[in-house]
Scaffold this motif. Sequence first.
Motif, short mmCIF file in Angstrom:
data_model
loop_
_atom_site.label_atom_id
_atom_site.label_comp_id
_atom_site.label_asym_id
_atom_site.label_seq_id
_atom_site.Cartn_x
_atom_site.Cartn_y
_atom_site.Cartn_z
N SER A 132 0.83 -1.21 0.00
CA SER A 132 0.00 0.00 0.00
C SER A 132 0.87 1.25 0.00
CB SER A 132 -0.94 0.00 1.22
OG SER A 132 -0.20 -0.04 2.43
N TYR A 138 2.21 1.70 -3.54
CA TYR A 138 1.14 2.16 -4.43
C TYR A 138 0.85 3.64 -4.21
CZ TYR A 138 -3.51 2.51 -6.56
OH TYR A 138 -4.58 2.90 -7.32
N THR A 194 -2.91 0.74 -10.86
CA THR A 194 -4.30 0.72 -10.40
C THR A 194 -5.05 -0.50 -10.91
OG1 THR A 194 -4.27 3.15 -10.33
CG2 THR A 194 -6.43 2.10 -10.29
N PRO A 246 -5.42 -2.19 -6.15
CA PRO A 246 -6.65 -2.19 -5.35
C PRO A 246 -7.18 -3.59 -5.07
CG PRO A 246 -6.74 -0.45 -6.98
CD PRO A 246 -5.53 -1.26 -7.30
N LYS A 247 -7.15 -4.47 -6.07
CA LYS A 247 -7.62 -5.84 -5.86
C LYS A 247 -6.70 -6.59 -4.92
CE LYS A 247 -10.08 -9.52 -6.35
NZ LYS A 247 -11.41 -9.60 -5.71
#
Length: 317
Positions: free
Chosen positions: A34, A37, A77, A81-82
């Motif tokens: 995270s 990202y 992206t 997210p998944k």
Amino acid sequence: MFVFTNACLVPSSFWLTGIPGLQSLHIWLSIPFSSMYLVAVVGNVTILAVIKVERSLHQPMYFFLCMLAVIDLVLSTSTMPKLLAIFWFGAHNIDLDACLTQMFFIHCFATVESGIFLAMAFDRYVAICDPLRHTLVLTHAAVCRLGLAALLRGVLYIGPLPLMIRLRLPLYRTQIIAHSYCEHMAIVTLACGDTTVNNLYGMGIGFLVLILDSLAITASYVMIFRAVMGLATPESRLKTLGTCSSHICAILVFYIPIAVSSLTHRFGHHVPPHIHILLANFYLLIPPILNPVVYAVSTKQIQERLLHILKAGTQPK
């Protein structure tokens, strides 16, 4: 829901395992993923904003950089997210159409990014080997056409992949994909039918994109280096090569992780599965993180604009 046909099944969805063998560490793995990202999103959005505001950066090289930033945002992206949903909420299930859509975006925009690097190599070749015609050849319209050509090539190359899976491979041995995202070979290896066509097409696309693009980029830089060596003084040589340094670094950042991941996947049969999957995730995260850093460090105008923004933000109102 699944329809069973003998020993095979017709799935309406798949089950992504996340990082195989490290399921107990998913919550801890979510912290670095995270964070990376977030850095990728902030870095690329910042590059887009700086180039939009700073008119001196409205040049072909930086327009291509904007394209790279958009591509990197799409790539990261498409998967993160998944993956984070799997880590945080155990959301392993993914609909078949969503899986094929994710696969298309990942492979399509990786192909587009390679095409943009090729266009950037052409830009540097013209700028150094034929500088008097650079503004005539690399006009804004030409830059847009090169970007559109890279996008269309990605769509044409990768578009058949989900269609071939839909039409040729309806039956699967299992719904479980031992991966954190829907990658072409990870899906194809689960199929019950003949996968020869899918395998050959995937290998052919890999050859066309990675091998031919890298050879064309290498050829352009061989001609660039020959032109640079013909300059009169060492100072002029270093200054000219400096204009290519960020592009060369970005190319290495893109191609090296892909090459390592591909070689490990095909030949590293004794490498643990979680290493395969971690490498596959890193090659989609490392370029989006490092590209903004590379260009921010090597481009004086971007540095100055960033410092101006930071100073404006810290000044008392």
